[in-house]
Design a protein around this motif. Structure first.
Motif, PDB file in Angstrom:
ATOM      1  N   ARG A   1       0.906  -1.463   0.197  1.00 14.25           N
ATOM      2  CA  ARG A   1       0.305   0.059  -0.056  1.00 14.25           C
ATOM      3  C   ARG A   1       0.810   1.588   0.421  1.00 14.25           C
ATOM      4  NH1 ARG A   1      -4.682  -0.212   1.797  1.00 14.25           N
ATOM      5  NH2 ARG A   1      -6.244  -1.650   2.041  1.00 14.25           N
ATOM      6  N   HIS A   2       1.788   0.834   0.740  1.00 17.39           N
ATOM      7  CA  HIS A   2       2.562   2.753   1.003  1.00 17.39           C
ATOM      8  C   HIS A   2       3.978   2.810   0.678  1.00 17.39           C
ATOM      9  CE1 HIS A   2      -1.075   3.063   3.591  1.00 17.39           C
ATOM     10  NE2 HIS A   2      -0.304   2.289   4.186  1.00 17.39           N
ATOM     11  N   SER A   3       4.361   1.754  -0.060  1.00 19.64           N
ATOM     12  CA  SER A   3       6.030   2.183  -0.498  1.00 19.64           C
ATOM     13  C   SER A   3       6.552   2.269  -1.934  1.00 19.64           C
ATOM     14  CB  SER A   3       6.498   0.034  -0.775  1.00 19.64           C
ATOM     15  OG  SER A   3       7.716   0.751  -0.941  1.00 19.64           O
ATOM     16  N   ASP A   4       7.229   3.301  -1.819  1.00 21.45           N
ATOM     17  CA  ASP A   4       7.816   4.611  -3.101  1.00 21.45           C
ATOM     18  C   ASP A   4       7.809   3.764  -4.010  1.00 21.45           C
ATOM     19  OD1 ASP A   4       6.540   6.031  -0.642  1.00 21.45           O
ATOM     20  OD2 ASP A   4       8.113   6.976  -0.684  1.00 21.45           O
ATOM     21  N   CYS A   5       8.154   2.627  -3.435  1.00 22.76           N
ATOM     22  CA  CYS A   5       9.222   2.125  -4.768  1.00 22.76           C
ATOM     23  C   CYS A   5       8.134   0.958  -5.386  1.00 22.76           C
ATOM     24  CB  CYS A   5      10.073   0.927  -4.310  1.00 22.76           C
ATOM     25  SG  CYS A   5      11.468   0.170  -5.855  1.00 22.76           S
ATOM     26  N   PRO A   6       8.206   1.181  -6.474  1.00 24.22           N
ATOM     27  CA  PRO A   6       6.981   0.003  -7.933  1.00 24.22           C
ATOM     28  C   PRO A   6       7.457  -1.373  -7.176  1.00 24.22           C
ATOM     29  CG  PRO A   6       7.922   2.261  -8.437  1.00 24.22           C
ATOM     30  CD  PRO A   6       9.464   2.275  -7.422  1.00 24.22           C
TER      31      PRO A   6
END
Length: 328
Positions: free
Chosen positions: A234-239
């Motif tokens: 949900r919250h990771s900045d990394c695809p």
């Protein structure tokens, strides 16, 4: 004694202009850190900031300046000090550093200075970070306490990119503590999505570790791992992390060609990005599980478990052995 107390205007040091005094900042080892020209209206805090510019490992919050036996206060003015001049007209000021990584858990300005100072230590950073994750008796803190500490650091330094602070060494030194929290089975879920905040702040240095941990979790995911993976999805900045998390959450388990392909691709894509580290009690270690998964899947297929083993990478068994020898 060749030293004498004279007003700043009589300074004869070559670097000194009329009305100024040169302060020679000397470390406890006797090394001259800097010669700082100072005007009567300069504060001690301004001197500390000038020292910080020349010595990045010494943020103002860690500096203690001594004039003889007197500890100088940040608000003291140079013009109000009784300055004992050396023969060349300079003034010796002793510099003591009191490094405290806990300053990263105080206000944002102090945290940024402390983080920058720690990062400048390079390979020595882990030695100074240890006290953040130890009790007064020197034992490791509980995982929940370590998580709270990491979350506090991440929140106070979350705008470090905007301030253009380079903190790669600090992030790398904090990564093992973050992984220990992520891998510990007894951690309880909290509302703030702390794990996602921590790993988003750690940034690129943590991506390979996260993907490896997610990819090597047994499927289907147990509840104690599922909520953590869901946080990262949900919250990771990394695809790449979000994709790995989604795949793990949707995997119903069992032997499948898709799982074999995923594990083989994982090993190939990560390559040498993962480094061995010391095994910690109570943590989930995906590496041993990876070797078992590779072996079980390959054995199942080879025994005719419903899928043709032809076309699988011929180095699959070798990959299993390699992963088994590593300790993520």
């Amino acid at each position: 004694d060749s030293r004498r107390s004279l007003p700043p205007s009589t300074c004869s040091h070559p670097s000194c202009r009329p009305g100024m005094t040169v302060l020679s900042i000397v470390s406890m080892s006797g090394t001259c850190v800097a010669d700082l020209p100072a005007e009567p209206g300069d504060t001690v805090l301004a001197l500390k900031r000038s020292i910080y510019e020349k010595l990045p490992s010494a943020p103002p919050c860690w500096q203690r300046l001594l004039l003889g036996s007197r500890l100088l206060e940040d608000g003291d003015l140079v013009g109000n000090l009784d300055l004992p001049l050396e023969e060349d007209g300079s003034v010796l000021v002793s510099l003591i550093l009191t490094m405290d990584p806990r300053d990263m858990l105080r206000d944002h300005t102090l945290a940024a200075e402390a983080a920058s100072g720690l990062n400048s230590l390079g390979a020595a950073v882990p030695r100074y970070l240890a006290k953040l994750f130890e009790t007064d008796e020197g034992d490791p803190v509980e995982p929940a306490t370590a998580e709270e500490t990491l979350y506090g650091v991440a929140m106070r330094l979350q705008d470090s990119h905007r301030k253009k602070l380079v903190l790669d060494d600090l992030r790398s030194a904090l990564l093992p503590y973050a992984m220990r929290v992520l891998e510990t089975s007894g951690l309880k879920e909290v509302r703030q999505a702390r794990l996602a905040v921590i790993f988003s702040w750690l940034g690129a240095v943590a991506v390979a570790r996260q993907i490896a941990w997610i990819g090597l979790l047994p499927r289907p995911l147990e509840e104690k791992w599922r909520w953590r993976v869901e946080q990262l999805r949900r919250h990771s900045d990394c695809p790449r992390v979000r994709v790995a998390a989604k795949a793990a959450l949707c995997d119903p388990g069992g032997v499948s060609r898709a799982r074999i392909t995923e594990l083989a691709a994982l090993r190939k894509s990560l390559g040498g990005a993962l480094r061995p580290r010391r095994r910690e009690p109570g943590a989930h270690h995906g590496a041993r599980g990876a070797a078992e998964v590779f072996g079980q899947i390959h054995g199942h297929l080879a025994r005719g478990g419903g899928t043709d083993p032809q076309g699988l990478p011929r180095t699959l068994s070798e990959r299993a052995a390699q992963v088994g020898d590593a300790d993520f």
